[in-house]
Design a protein around this motif. Structure first.
Motif, short mmCIF file in Angstrom:
data_model
loop_
_atom_site.label_atom_id
_atom_site.label_comp_id
_atom_site.label_asym_id
_atom_site.label_seq_id
_atom_site.Cartn_x
_atom_site.Cartn_y
_atom_site.Cartn_z
N PRO A 65 28.17 32.02 37.34
CA PRO A 65 29.10 32.56 38.75
C PRO A 65 28.39 31.77 39.86
O PRO A 65 29.32 32.09 40.67
CB PRO A 65 29.74 34.34 38.21
CG PRO A 65 28.44 35.05 37.49
CD PRO A 65 28.23 33.45 36.85
N VAL A 66 27.46 32.93 39.30
CA VAL A 66 26.08 32.08 40.67
C VAL A 66 24.93 31.84 39.91
O VAL A 66 24.55 31.83 39.11
CB VAL A 66 26.09 33.59 41.56
CG1 VAL A 66 27.47 33.83 42.48
CG2 VAL A 66 25.79 34.34 40.96
N SER A 67 23.80 31.00 40.85
CA SER A 67 22.74 30.33 40.86
C SER A 67 22.24 31.78 40.02
O SER A 67 22.19 33.11 40.79
CB SER A 67 22.24 29.63 41.79
OG SER A 67 21.39 30.72 42.38
N VAL A 70 20.02 34.36 42.69
CA VAL A 70 20.74 34.66 43.51
C VAL A 70 21.12 35.86 42.31
O VAL A 70 20.84 37.63 43.24
CB VAL A 70 22.39 34.26 44.16
CG1 VAL A 70 23.15 35.02 44.34
CG2 VAL A 70 22.22 33.56 44.52
N LEU A 71 21.23 36.15 41.11
CA LEU A 71 22.17 36.84 40.57
C LEU A 71 20.97 38.48 40.49
O LEU A 71 21.26 39.52 40.47
CB LEU A 71 22.47 36.86 39.20
CG LEU A 71 23.38 38.24 38.34
CD1 LEU A 71 24.42 38.59 39.06
CD2 LEU A 71 23.21 37.47 37.06
N PRO A 72 19.85 38.10 40.55
CA PRO A 72 18.73 39.47 40.83
C PRO A 72 19.09 40.45 41.78
O PRO A 72 19.06 41.12 42.23
CB PRO A 72 17.41 39.04 40.23
CG PRO A 72 17.67 37.83 39.69
CD PRO A 72 18.65 37.54 39.91
N MET A 73 19.23 39.41 42.82
CA MET A 73 19.49 39.99 44.13
C MET A 73 20.28 40.13 44.26
O MET A 73 20.92 41.76 45.09
CB MET A 73 19.11 39.04 45.08
CG MET A 73 17.65 37.73 45.43
SD MET A 73 17.78 37.08 47.09
CE MET A 73 19.02 35.55 46.12
N LEU A 74 21.55 40.30 43.85
CA LEU A 74 23.00 40.91 43.96
C LEU A 74 23.14 41.75 43.15
O LEU A 74 23.53 43.38 43.99
CB LEU A 74 24.13 40.11 42.73
CG LEU A 74 24.62 39.25 44.10
CD1 LEU A 74 25.57 38.24 42.87
CD2 LEU A 74 24.92 39.18 45.13
N ALA A 106 40.43 24.30 33.01
CA ALA A 106 39.43 23.38 33.31
C ALA A 106 39.67 23.59 34.72
O ALA A 106 40.43 24.07 34.89
CB ALA A 106 39.38 22.06 33.01
N GLY A 107 38.22 23.74 35.37
CA GLY A 107 37.79 24.45 36.56
C GLY A 107 37.95 25.36 37.32
O GLY A 107 37.97 25.48 38.57
N THR A 108 38.33 25.67 36.63
CA THR A 108 38.38 27.81 36.80
C THR A 108 36.43 28.28 37.30
O THR A 108 35.72 27.19 36.86
CB THR A 108 38.73 28.68 35.91
OG1 THR A 108 38.27 27.88 34.66
CG2 THR A 108 40.27 28.19 35.29
N LYS A 109 36.29 29.02 38.01
CA LYS A 109 35.03 29.52 38.09
C LYS A 109 35.92 31.33 37.74
O LYS A 109 35.76 31.87 37.78
CB LYS A 109 35.41 29.65 39.62
CG LYS A 109 33.51 30.51 40.21
CD LYS A 109 33.45 30.19 41.57
CE LYS A 109 32.58 31.31 42.14
NZ LYS A 109 31.19 30.64 41.42
N SER A 110 33.72 30.64 37.10
CA SER A 110 33.42 32.37 36.91
C SER A 110 33.85 33.53 37.23
O SER A 110 33.32 33.40 38.87
CB SER A 110 31.52 32.38 35.83
OG SER A 110 32.30 30.80 34.99
N ALA A 111 34.42 34.46 37.25
CA ALA A 111 33.79 35.28 38.23
C ALA A 111 32.93 36.82 37.41
O ALA A 111 32.34 37.00 36.28
CB ALA A 111 35.82 36.29 37.84
N LEU A 112 32.19 37.44 38.72
CA LEU A 112 31.53 37.88 38.31
C LEU A 112 32.14 39.63 38.81
O LEU A 112 32.35 39.74 39.76
CB LEU A 112 29.83 37.20 38.93
CG LEU A 112 29.66 38.42 39.19
CD1 LEU A 112 28.45 38.64 38.66
CD2 LEU A 112 28.26 37.41 40.42
N VAL A 113 31.05 40.75 38.38
CA VAL A 113 31.94 42.15 38.59
C VAL A 113 30.05 42.59 38.51
O VAL A 113 30.00 41.88 37.27
CB VAL A 113 32.63 42.61 38.46
CG1 VAL A 113 32.73 44.42 38.44
CG2 VAL A 113 34.26 42.10 38.26
N ILE A 114 29.96 43.26 39.76
CA ILE A 114 28.99 44.18 39.66
C ILE A 114 28.88 45.94 40.16
O ILE A 114 29.64 46.32 40.96
CB ILE A 114 27.27 44.11 40.41
CG1 ILE A 114 27.49 41.93 39.72
CG2 ILE A 114 25.97 44.40 39.98
CD1 ILE A 114 26.47 41.22 40.37
N THR A 115 28.36 46.91 38.94
CA THR A 115 28.91 48.13 39.75
C THR A 115 27.65 48.99 39.66
O THR A 115 26.49 48.75 38.40
CB THR A 115 30.01 48.93 38.54
OG1 THR A 115 29.85 48.90 37.79
CG2 THR A 115 31.38 47.90 39.14
N ALA A 116 27.17 50.38 40.60
CA ALA A 116 25.61 50.97 39.21
C ALA A 116 26.83 52.03 40.03
O ALA A 116 27.41 52.49 40.42
CB ALA A 116 24.94 50.52 40.50
#
Length: 227
Positions: A65-67, A70-74, A106-116
């Motif tokens: 969903p992101v590079s 970038v994910l570790p920073m998020l 086709a053509g969809t963007k992956s979704a990303l959710v992060i919680t803590a």
């Protein structure tokens, strides 16, 4: 202080966080996830968790969903915004939003959710001292439990059965009577000779991060592990 979640590019109040009703993770469990421990403000074994996430995404042909950089920073930012010193950070990636159909859209963007969320390390330490009760249940999951998929209904039912029996975990046992793993943990047995016994990490179990770390620790301490 209110909790903060990251949802598809935005930091939002946890109570207001939402995903689309046609997110494939919601409709098909078409997604993967990771849960990392946070100890003293640091995310424990993050490279290994992200490595397993990468493998799960590849096995299900879900795009990042992101590079990867970038994910570790998020993850760290969500931990920081929630002021989690000791606790857990959860990341979930789904195939994204599309009209309901079984085939990959086709053509969809992956979704990303992060919680803590915060956790009490003293409670975990107490469980180590006192131990927990475990029941066994017949294996009824799909063959690809090596993928950390969000499709966890058999695990939910097993953990509920454990709770109703006054236990805290349920071990899945296959048709030949061999223990595979727990509903939310890998299974370990310590023999009278001090040998650590666990299931081989093939398609029959999830390759747990704690499991991998225990192999490293056992090697340093000279302990024998039998798979």
């Amino acid at each position: 202080m209110p909790r903060i979640a990251y949802v598809n590019g935005r930091y939002v109040a946890h109570v207001e966080a939402s995903v689309h009703i046609e997110d494939r993770g919601f409709q098909f469990a078409d997604g993967v996830y990771e849960v990392c421990e946070v100890a003293r403000g640091f995310i424990v074994d993050m490279p290994r968790h992200l490595g397993r996430l990468k493998r799960s995404l590849k096995e299900l042909s879900i795009a990042w969903p992101v590079s990867e950089g970038v994910l570790p920073m998020l993850l760290r930012e969500v931990v920081r915004r929630n002021r989690v010193v000791n606790g857990l950070v959860y990341v979930q990636v789904t195939r994204g939003v599309a009209s309901r159909d079984f085939v990959f859209p086709a053509g969809t963007k992956s979704a990303l959710v992060i919680t803590a969320r915060k956790a009490d390390p003293a409670a975990a330490a107490k469980r180590v001292e006192t131990g927990i009760k475990v029941i066994t249940v017949p294996e009824n999951r799909w063959d690809r439990v090596d993928i950390k998929s969000t499709g966890l209904l058999p695990n939910v039912l097993a953990k509920q059965k454990a709770k109703e029996a006054g236990a805290q975990e349920a071990w899945f046992v296959d048709a030949d009577g061999t223990v595979k793993e727990g509903g939310s943990s890998n299974a370990w047995i310590v023999t009278r000779d001090g040998v650590l016994v666990t299931r081989p990490a093939e398609h029959g179990i999830l390759r747990g991060i704690t499991r991998t770390t225990l192999f490293d620790v056992a090697a340093r301490l000279g302990l024998k592990i039998e798979e």
